[in-house]
Each structure stands twice: as C-alpha cells, then as structure tokens.
Write a protein that holds these residues in place. Structure first.
Motif, PDB file in Angstrom:
ATOM      1  N   LEU A  22       0.825  -1.210   0.000  1.00 19.04           N
ATOM      2  CA  LEU A  22       0.000   0.000   0.000  1.00 19.04           C
ATOM      3  C   LEU A  22       0.858   1.259   0.000  1.00 19.04           C
ATOM      4  CD1 LEU A  22      -2.844  -0.999   2.488  1.00 19.04           C
ATOM      5  CD2 LEU A  22      -3.071  -0.618   0.023  1.00 19.04           C
ATOM      6  N   ARG A  23       1.916   1.254   0.774  1.00 20.08           N
ATOM      7  CA  ARG A  23       2.784   2.430   0.834  1.00 20.08           C
ATOM      8  C   ARG A  23       3.413   2.697  -0.528  1.00 20.08           C
ATOM      9  NH1 ARG A  23       6.228   0.575   3.906  1.00 20.08           N
ATOM     10  NH2 ARG A  23       5.142   1.037   5.853  1.00 20.08           N
ATOM     11  N   GLU A  24       3.870   1.636  -1.196  1.00 17.68           N
ATOM     12  CA  GLU A  24       4.495   1.833  -2.497  1.00 17.68           C
ATOM     13  C   GLU A  24       3.502   2.363  -3.522  1.00 17.68           C
ATOM     14  OE1 GLU A  24       6.985  -0.977  -4.244  1.00 17.68           O
ATOM     15  OE2 GLU A  24       8.453  -0.961  -2.598  1.00 17.68           O
ATOM     16  N   TRP A  25       2.279   1.827  -3.512  1.00 20.40           N
ATOM     17  CA  TRP A  25       1.281   2.332  -4.451  1.00 20.40           C
ATOM     18  C   TRP A  25       0.893   3.768  -4.108  1.00 20.40           C
ATOM     19  CZ3 TRP A  25       0.212   0.765  -9.068  1.00 20.40           C
ATOM     20  CH2 TRP A  25       0.432  -0.573  -9.415  1.00 20.40           C
ATOM     21  N   ARG A  26       0.787   4.084  -2.848  1.00 13.90           N
ATOM     22  CA  ARG A  26       0.431   5.457  -2.460  1.00 13.90           C
ATOM     23  C   ARG A  26       1.527   6.428  -2.900  1.00 13.90           C
ATOM     24  NH1 ARG A  26       2.049   8.357   1.630  1.00 13.90           N
ATOM     25  NH2 ARG A  26       2.819   6.611   2.885  1.00 13.90           N
ATOM     26  N   GLN A  27       2.792   6.050  -2.691  1.00 11.01           N
ATOM     27  CA  GLN A  27       3.887   6.919  -3.100  1.00 11.01           C
ATOM     28  C   GLN A  27       3.971   7.018  -4.613  1.00 11.01           C
ATOM     29  OE1 GLN A  27       7.156   5.030  -1.054  1.00 11.01           O
ATOM     30  NE2 GLN A  27       6.768   6.115   0.866  1.00 11.01           N
ATOM     31  N   ARG A  28       3.661   5.919  -5.288  1.00 12.51           N
ATOM     32  CA  ARG A  28       3.674   5.935  -6.753  1.00 12.51           C
ATOM     33  C   ARG A  28       2.626   6.895  -7.298  1.00 12.51           C
ATOM     34  NH1 ARG A  28       3.358   0.526  -7.467  1.00 12.51           N
ATOM     35  NH2 ARG A  28       5.604   0.348  -7.246  1.00 12.51           N
ATOM     36  N   ARG A  29       1.517   7.027  -6.584  1.00 10.59           N
ATOM     37  CA  ARG A  29       0.455   7.937  -6.999  1.00 10.59           C
ATOM     38  C   ARG A  29       0.651   9.344  -6.431  1.00 10.59           C
ATOM     39  NH1 ARG A  29      -0.004   4.481 -10.348  1.00 10.59           N
ATOM     40  NH2 ARG A  29      -1.760   3.012 -10.510  1.00 10.59           N
ATOM     41  N   HIS A  30       1.766   9.547  -5.730  1.00  9.64           N
ATOM     42  CA  HIS A  30       2.107  10.868  -5.176  1.00  9.64           C
ATOM     43  C   HIS A  30       1.016  11.381  -4.231  1.00  9.64           C
ATOM     44  CE1 HIS A  30       5.366  10.880  -8.088  1.00  9.64           C
ATOM     45  NE2 HIS A  30       4.490  10.695  -9.059  1.00  9.64           N
ATOM     46  N   LEU A  31       0.559  10.484  -3.367  1.00 11.64           N
ATOM     47  CA  LEU A  31      -0.462  10.847  -2.384  1.00 11.64           C
ATOM     48  C   LEU A  31       0.124  10.753  -0.985  1.00 11.64           C
ATOM     49  CD1 LEU A  31      -3.570   8.878  -3.726  1.00 11.64           C
ATOM     50  CD2 LEU A  31      -3.199  11.351  -3.850  1.00 11.64           C
ATOM     51  N   SER A  32      -0.279  11.672  -0.113  1.00 11.55           N
ATOM     52  CA  SER A  32       0.078  11.573   1.297  1.00 11.55           C
ATOM     53  C   SER A  32      -0.883  10.614   1.988  1.00 11.55           C
ATOM     54  CB  SER A  32      -0.004  12.947   1.962  1.00 11.55           C
ATOM     55  OG  SER A  32      -1.361  13.378   2.017  1.00 11.55           O
ATOM     56  N   GLN A  33      -0.542  10.197   3.187  1.00 12.98           N
ATOM     57  CA  GLN A  33      -1.465   9.356   3.950  1.00 12.98           C
ATOM     58  C   GLN A  33      -2.777  10.087   4.185  1.00 12.98           C
ATOM     59  OE1 GLN A  33       0.583   8.125   7.526  1.00 12.98           O
ATOM     60  NE2 GLN A  33       1.445   6.305   6.541  1.00 12.98           N
ATOM     61  N   LEU A  34      -2.692  11.384   4.428  1.00 15.80           N
ATOM     62  CA  LEU A  34      -3.900  12.173   4.667  1.00 15.80           C
ATOM     63  C   LEU A  34      -4.777  12.211   3.413  1.00 15.80           C
ATOM     64  CD1 LEU A  34      -5.394  13.915   6.722  1.00 15.80           C
ATOM     65  CD2 LEU A  34      -4.155  15.909   5.839  1.00 15.80           C
ATOM     66  N   ASP A  35      -4.149  12.368   2.248  1.00 21.72           N
ATOM     67  CA  ASP A  35      -4.911  12.391   0.990  1.00 21.72           C
ATOM     68  C   ASP A  35      -5.646  11.074   0.764  1.00 21.72           C
ATOM     69  OD1 ASP A  35      -4.064  14.955   0.345  1.00 21.72           O
ATOM     70  OD2 ASP A  35      -2.284  14.236  -0.729  1.00 21.72           O
ATOM     71  N   LEU A  36      -4.921   9.960   0.895  1.00 18.86           N
ATOM     72  CA  LEU A  36      -5.521   8.656   0.638  1.00 18.86           C
ATOM     73  C   LEU A  36      -6.580   8.335   1.682  1.00 18.86           C
ATOM     74  CD1 LEU A  36      -5.739   6.021  -0.880  1.00 18.86           C
ATOM     75  CD2 LEU A  36      -3.789   5.145   0.431  1.00 18.86           C
ATOM     76  N   ALA A  37      -6.303   8.653   2.922  1.00 17.24           N
ATOM     77  CA  ALA A  37      -7.281   8.377   3.977  1.00 17.24           C
ATOM     78  C   ALA A  37      -8.572   9.144   3.730  1.00 17.24           C
ATOM     79  CB  ALA A  37      -6.690   8.741   5.341  1.00 17.24           C
ATOM     80  N   GLY A  38      -8.441  10.396   3.294  1.00 19.60           N
ATOM     81  CA  GLY A  38      -9.635  11.184   2.988  1.00 19.60           C
ATOM     82  C   GLY A  38     -10.426  10.601   1.838  1.00 19.60           C
ATOM     83  N   ASP A  39      -9.722  10.153   0.797  1.00 22.67           N
ATOM     84  CA  ASP A  39     -10.391   9.554  -0.356  1.00 22.67           C
ATOM     85  C   ASP A  39     -11.107   8.264   0.031  1.00 22.67           C
ATOM     86  OD1 ASP A  39      -9.522  11.562  -1.984  1.00 22.67           O
ATOM     87  OD2 ASP A  39      -7.828  10.440  -2.812  1.00 22.67           O
ATOM     88  N   ALA A  40     -10.488   7.484   0.919  1.00 17.80           N
ATOM     89  CA  ALA A  40     -11.048   6.194   1.310  1.00 17.80           C
ATOM     90  C   ALA A  40     -11.985   6.307   2.513  1.00 17.80           C
ATOM     91  CB  ALA A  40      -9.922   5.222   1.623  1.00 17.80           C
TER      92      ALA A  40
END
Length: 274
Positions: A22-40
């Motif tokens: 998950l961390r690698e995919w999140r970094q690949r998409r240039h998203l912060s944890q806060l960004d991804l958490a908000g989206d999800a």
C-alpha cells in the motif's frame, strides 16, 4: 517516474506485507497518507497503522484502498493475498465461455473497421488478434520478426528490420509510442513493461526536427508502402468496466486514414483481398 529508479524498484525483492504494498502504491500515486485516507473515508492514523503493520485491514478496506489508488486488477489480487485473503479477480483466456460476449465484441469492432487496419494487444503490447488489413502493411518484414511468439508490436515498430525504416515520421511516432509506454509503466509498475521501455529506448531513433505542425490535429503514423506514403491517425479503446484481468489488460487500436490517398489505397487493398 525515473526509468532507472523504476527498474531498480521492480528488480529488488518484492514487499510481502500488505502495508509495504500500500505504501508503495500510495507513493507511486504521489499521495500523502492524509490524501488517501480522505479519499477512502478512513482516518490517517488507521492508514498509518495499516502501512506499518500495527493494524490488519479487512478485505473490503483493501479493495477500497486499491480502487482509490487505481491499482490494476492483477495487482489488486497481490494486495489481497498479502493481506491474507483469496484473490478476487479471475484471469481467463479469451476463449473461455465467460468471455464469449467480449470476444464477439472485439471481433465485431475489428471486422467493422475494415477496410482500415485494427488490432488488439495485451498489457505487454503482444498481439492478440488483428483484422485482415494489418497483414498487407507488413509485407516484406523478415519472417524471423513476424514469427516471434509472443509477437510484440512495439518491438516491430522500433526494430531496424521492422517498421522503423518504413516509418516516414519515425522521430515523432517513436517518441509518441515511448511516451505512451512510459505512462503505462507509471500506472502499473509492471517489471516486464519497464524492461521493454529500457529495451526500446536503446534503439537509436532520429531526433525531432522541430515542433509538430500547427496544422496537425494528432500525430499521424506515416508508413511508406511501395512508392507511396500512407498516413493514419489512431484511437485506442479499452473495456469500460472489466472485472476480469485479461479483459482489463486488453486494448484495441484502430487506425483511420489521415488523407484521401490513404483512404483510397486501403479500399483498393481490401478489394484485392476479396
């Protein structure tokens, strides 16, 4: 994505924990944890715990995060297995009865596109099928290239014994294909695609002579056939809502005449095929 860094990442030991994936995919998409958490619609704290292994995600959360990260179906199965769940997305042959309607749709598009060339290829740009208008454009290509299995259409486009010497605007067309492949590498992080990208970059292509003419509406594919130059513009089609890996990874490329000469010549070629 830096191609060398991407290749190095793909060749190293693959992460085995769901949090690493998950961390690698999140970094690949240039998203912060806060960004991804908000989206999800979860807390950034909980996402952090999942990435560090302090919390185990549910199957539904894995799928939700994968969807928000636009992870391809093949890699979503990897995430599920890493989290301890069974894969969710099948990979069937196009001959499988379950894909009968999809195969019929592919055949219909290819046939209906005549007298112009059209083809279908998989995730790695290997030819799956083509209509009868493609073969006449490949006349004279050495058999050792056309007989390769799997038959990779990008290799044929770049190979000095393939279509490269026949492509009149090789600088523009090869740059266009490389850019498409680069975007695909970024989207999928597929090691085979990354290797293909490096392989094609190694071919010596001519430099662009200048900016693309303002008269062009798209970069054409200009192919010398005999004493004439045929000019095509292309469109790429994919299935809109696939839940099968094979179907998601399939693309259809259709070529349209970019001028009257090409349209007439393709009609003549079709008539000659009977």
């Amino acid at each position: 994505m830096n191609a060398h860094a991407a290749t190095a990442r793909a060749e190293r030991t693959q992460p085995v924990h769901i949090g690493d994936h998950l961390r690698e995919w999140r970094q690949r998409r240039h998203l912060s944890q806060l960004d991804l958490a908000g989206d999800a619609e979860i807390s950034a704290r909980h996402l952090s715990f999942v990435e560090t292994g302090r919390a185990a995600p549910s199957r539904e959360m894995v799928l939700k995060l994968a969807e928000r990260l636009e992870v391809p179906l093949r890699e979503r199965n990897v995430l599920l297995v890493a989290a301890g769940f069974a894969p969710a997305f099948p990979q069937r042959s196009l001959d499988d009865p379950a894909l009968k309607s999809a195969r019929q749709a592919i055949d219909l598009v290819l046939k209906a596109h005549e007298p112009n060339p059209a083809l279908a290829y998989d995730r790695h740009w290997n030819l799956v099928t083509a209509n009868r208008m493609v073969a006449p454009l490949l006349e004279g290509i050495p058999p050792h290239l056309l007989g390769q299995q799997p038959f990779n259409i990008l290799r044929l486009a770049f190979h000095p014994e393939g279509l490269a010497p026949r492509t009149v605007n090789l600088a523009e067309w090869s740059a266009h294909l490389l850019e498409r492949l680069h975007r695909q590498c970024e989207a999928t992080a597929d090691p085979e695609l990354l290797k293909l990208y490096q392989e094609l970059k190694a071919y010596k292509m001519p430099a662009r002579s200048g900016p693309i003419s303002a008269d062009n509406v798209a970069i054409p594919f200009k192919l010398r056939l005999g004493n004439e130059v045929l000019s095509f513009i292309s469109t790429t089609m994919v299935f809109g809502t696939p839940v099968d890996i094979t179907l998601q990874e399939l693309a259809l490329e259709t070529f349209f005449p970019a001028d009257d000469l090409t349209a007439e010549r393709m009609r003549q070629v079709a008539a000659g095929l009977g």
